[in-house]
Design a protein around this motif. Sequence first.
Motif, PDB file in Angstrom:
ATOM      1  N   ALA A 132      38.999  36.436  46.222  1.00  0.00           N
ATOM      2  CA  ALA A 132      37.747  36.120  45.531  1.00  0.00           C
ATOM      3  C   ALA A 132      36.623  37.027  46.013  1.00  0.00           C
ATOM      4  CB  ALA A 132      37.393  34.650  45.764  1.00  0.00           C
ATOM      5  N   ALA A 133      36.548  37.226  47.334  1.00  0.00           N
ATOM      6  CA  ALA A 133      35.522  38.104  47.896  1.00  0.00           C
ATOM      7  C   ALA A 133      35.692  39.534  47.394  1.00  0.00           C
ATOM      8  CB  ALA A 133      35.591  38.063  49.421  1.00  0.00           C
ATOM      9  N   ALA A 134      36.948  39.995  47.304  1.00  0.00           N
ATOM     10  CA  ALA A 134      37.205  41.357  46.843  1.00  0.00           C
ATOM     11  C   ALA A 134      36.748  41.544  45.396  1.00  0.00           C
ATOM     12  CB  ALA A 134      38.690  41.686  46.977  1.00  0.00           C
ATOM     13  N   VAL A 135      36.992  40.544  44.562  1.00  0.00           N
ATOM     14  CA  VAL A 135      36.571  40.639  43.161  1.00  0.00           C
ATOM     15  C   VAL A 135      35.051  40.671  43.069  1.00  0.00           C
ATOM     16  CG1 VAL A 135      36.544  39.438  40.945  1.00  0.00           C
ATOM     17  CG2 VAL A 135      38.668  39.606  42.240  1.00  0.00           C
ATOM     18  N   HIS A 136      34.392  39.846  43.881  1.00  0.00           N
ATOM     19  CA  HIS A 136      32.927  39.846  43.855  1.00  0.00           C
ATOM     20  C   HIS A 136      32.367  41.200  44.283  1.00  0.00           C
ATOM     21  CE1 HIS A 136      28.828  38.532  44.088  1.00  0.00           C
ATOM     22  NE2 HIS A 136      28.764  38.793  45.377  1.00  0.00           N
ATOM     23  N   VAL A 137      32.932  41.780  45.343  1.00  0.00           N
ATOM     24  CA  VAL A 137      32.466  43.095  45.802  1.00  0.00           C
ATOM     25  C   VAL A 137      32.733  44.148  44.724  1.00  0.00           C
ATOM     26  CG1 VAL A 137      32.840  44.919  47.515  1.00  0.00           C
ATOM     27  CG2 VAL A 137      32.713  42.524  48.238  1.00  0.00           C
ATOM     28  N   TRP A 138      33.869  44.053  44.073  1.00  0.00           N
ATOM     29  CA  TRP A 138      34.213  44.998  43.009  1.00  0.00           C
ATOM     30  C   TRP A 138      33.228  44.905  41.850  1.00  0.00           C
ATOM     31  CZ3 TRP A 138      37.705  43.843  38.462  1.00  0.00           C
ATOM     32  CH2 TRP A 138      37.945  44.999  37.714  1.00  0.00           C
ATOM     33  N   MET A 139      32.823  43.675  41.501  1.00  0.00           N
ATOM     34  CA  MET A 139      31.914  43.483  40.382  1.00  0.00           C
ATOM     35  C   MET A 139      30.472  43.820  40.747  1.00  0.00           C
ATOM     36  SD  MET A 139      33.711  42.624  37.783  1.00  0.00           S
ATOM     37  CE  MET A 139      32.367  42.153  36.707  1.00  0.00           C
ATOM     38  N   GLN A 140      30.102  43.626  42.019  1.00  0.00           N
ATOM     39  CA  GLN A 140      28.716  43.852  42.443  1.00  0.00           C
ATOM     40  C   GLN A 140      28.686  44.705  43.714  1.00  0.00           C
ATOM     41  OE1 GLN A 140      26.357  42.918  40.560  1.00  0.00           O
ATOM     42  NE2 GLN A 140      27.179  41.272  39.315  1.00  0.00           N
ATOM     43  N   LEU A 197      34.585  28.408  31.634  1.00  0.00           N
ATOM     44  CA  LEU A 197      33.146  28.375  31.889  1.00  0.00           C
ATOM     45  C   LEU A 197      32.742  29.460  32.876  1.00  0.00           C
ATOM     46  CD1 LEU A 197      30.423  26.971  31.473  1.00  0.00           C
ATOM     47  CD2 LEU A 197      31.038  25.400  33.332  1.00  0.00           C
ATOM     48  N   GLN A 198      33.565  29.674  33.906  1.00  0.00           N
ATOM     49  CA  GLN A 198      33.255  30.729  34.878  1.00  0.00           C
ATOM     50  C   GLN A 198      33.255  32.100  34.212  1.00  0.00           C
ATOM     51  OE1 GLN A 198      32.301  29.463  37.931  1.00  0.00           O
ATOM     52  NE2 GLN A 198      32.783  27.617  36.767  1.00  0.00           N
ATOM     53  N   VAL A 199      34.240  32.343  33.364  1.00  0.00           N
ATOM     54  CA  VAL A 199      34.301  33.624  32.657  1.00  0.00           C
ATOM     55  C   VAL A 199      33.075  33.788  31.765  1.00  0.00           C
ATOM     56  CG1 VAL A 199      35.570  34.987  30.966  1.00  0.00           C
ATOM     57  CG2 VAL A 199      36.818  33.728  32.733  1.00  0.00           C
ATOM     58  N   LEU A 200      32.716  32.716  31.046  1.00  0.00           N
ATOM     59  CA  LEU A 200      31.558  32.776  30.153  1.00  0.00           C
ATOM     60  C   LEU A 200      30.277  33.067  30.941  1.00  0.00           C
ATOM     61  CD1 LEU A 200      30.574  32.398  27.227  1.00  0.00           C
ATOM     62  CD2 LEU A 200      30.241  29.977  27.761  1.00  0.00           C
ATOM     63  N   TRP A 219      32.394  35.591  39.341  1.00  0.00           N
ATOM     64  CA  TRP A 219      33.613  36.389  39.278  1.00  0.00           C
ATOM     65  C   TRP A 219      34.472  36.199  40.519  1.00  0.00           C
ATOM     66  CZ3 TRP A 219      35.545  37.806  34.972  1.00  0.00           C
ATOM     67  CH2 TRP A 219      34.719  38.073  33.881  1.00  0.00           C
ATOM     68  N   ALA A 220      33.867  35.775  41.614  1.00  0.00           N
ATOM     69  CA  ALA A 220      34.662  35.385  42.782  1.00  0.00           C
ATOM     70  C   ALA A 220      35.483  34.145  42.452  1.00  0.00           C
ATOM     71  CB  ALA A 220      33.753  35.121  43.977  1.00  0.00           C
ATOM     72  N   HIS A 221      34.888  33.200  41.715  1.00  0.00           N
ATOM     73  CA  HIS A 221      35.630  32.013  41.292  1.00  0.00           C
ATOM     74  C   HIS A 221      36.815  32.420  40.412  1.00  0.00           C
ATOM     75  CE1 HIS A 221      31.556  29.664  41.575  1.00  0.00           C
ATOM     76  NE2 HIS A 221      31.989  30.088  42.750  1.00  0.00           N
ATOM     77  N   VAL A 222      36.556  33.325  39.481  1.00  0.00           N
ATOM     78  CA  VAL A 222      37.624  33.797  38.597  1.00  0.00           C
ATOM     79  C   VAL A 222      38.725  34.471  39.397  1.00  0.00           C
ATOM     80  CG1 VAL A 222      38.169  35.414  36.724  1.00  0.00           C
ATOM     81  CG2 VAL A 222      36.087  34.028  36.609  1.00  0.00           C
ATOM     82  N   GLY A 223      38.332  35.348  40.321  1.00  0.00           N
ATOM     83  CA  GLY A 223      39.320  36.052  41.128  1.00  0.00           C
ATOM     84  C   GLY A 223      40.150  35.121  41.991  1.00  0.00           C
ATOM     85  N   GLY A 224      39.488  34.132  42.612  1.00  0.00           N
ATOM     86  CA  GLY A 224      40.219  33.175  43.429  1.00  0.00           C
ATOM     87  C   GLY A 224      41.187  32.350  42.608  1.00  0.00           C
ATOM     88  N   PHE A 225      40.749  31.909  41.432  1.00  0.00           N
ATOM     89  CA  PHE A 225      41.591  31.097  40.550  1.00  0.00           C
ATOM     90  C   PHE A 225      42.835  31.865  40.121  1.00  0.00           C
ATOM     91  CE2 PHE A 225      42.895  29.099  36.621  1.00  0.00           C
ATOM     92  CZ  PHE A 225      42.585  27.746  36.772  1.00  0.00           C
TER      93      PHE A 225
END
Length: 258
Positions: A132-140, A197-200, A219-225
């Motif tokens: 999840a952290a990796a996805v967040h860093v990737w997005m921001q 909802l997270q994606v939206l 997007w961290a929520h999305v990545g973790g899920f």
Amino acid sequence: MIPLSDDNPTVRIPVMTILLLAGITSAWVILQGAGFDVEILAMSVCNLGMVPAELTGAAPLGTSVPLTRTLLCVVDAEPLNWISPLSSMFLHGSWAHLLGNGLFLWVFGNNVEDVMGRGRFLLFYLLCGLAAAAVHVWMQPGSPVPTVGASGAISGAMGAYLVLFPRVRVRMLFIFVIFFRIIPLPAWVVLLWWFGLQVLLGLPDLAALPETGGGVAVWAHVGGFVAGALLVRAFERDELTARRRAMLLQRGLLDIRH
């Protein structure tokens, strides 16, 4: 919608889930002063929270964001930054943040632990949090805003729950202004609605500049899920699943569990 409980008994006491809840609560009280001192809370978030720009170098050193009227969080190059994806999982920004995450972890985590075992569940939980952290860093990548919370790792448990127990009934609390009602819904409805909802909520970030960003790390929520849904079968233990199936069959509940 707020999950309150599920119709999904466990075979063993969810020791690791309880320890994780104790860990994040202890961090809230000991490291963050239980939120009673704004300065202590802000310093814990800044020093131990994950700042994407500190990991990527995409923002100049010295870039700052205000956390309180008197405290700025400054992008630095401290060695401690490299453990922030892990340390940030045990920190929260408010009582509501802590209690909400704790409730989701309890409702969805204990059954996932039940089919993985305690040690495997801990590793699974941490890996989902790191994903999840990796996805967040990737997005921001250039964000100077510190992020904290167990929600990325808990999202992993939710993704695993969707794969393992899609038809289990989850009691959801609906709040309509001043009216409250508890409605049981299949887990797949609850979890896919939450994921959608997270994606939206995250779609506006896709149009934002990569050096900007902040706020809730959806997007961290999305990545973790997604990580949880993909990893769950690798961590599931056949003997524990068989034990659960035998117990549920004995109780006449197997038809709604798998």
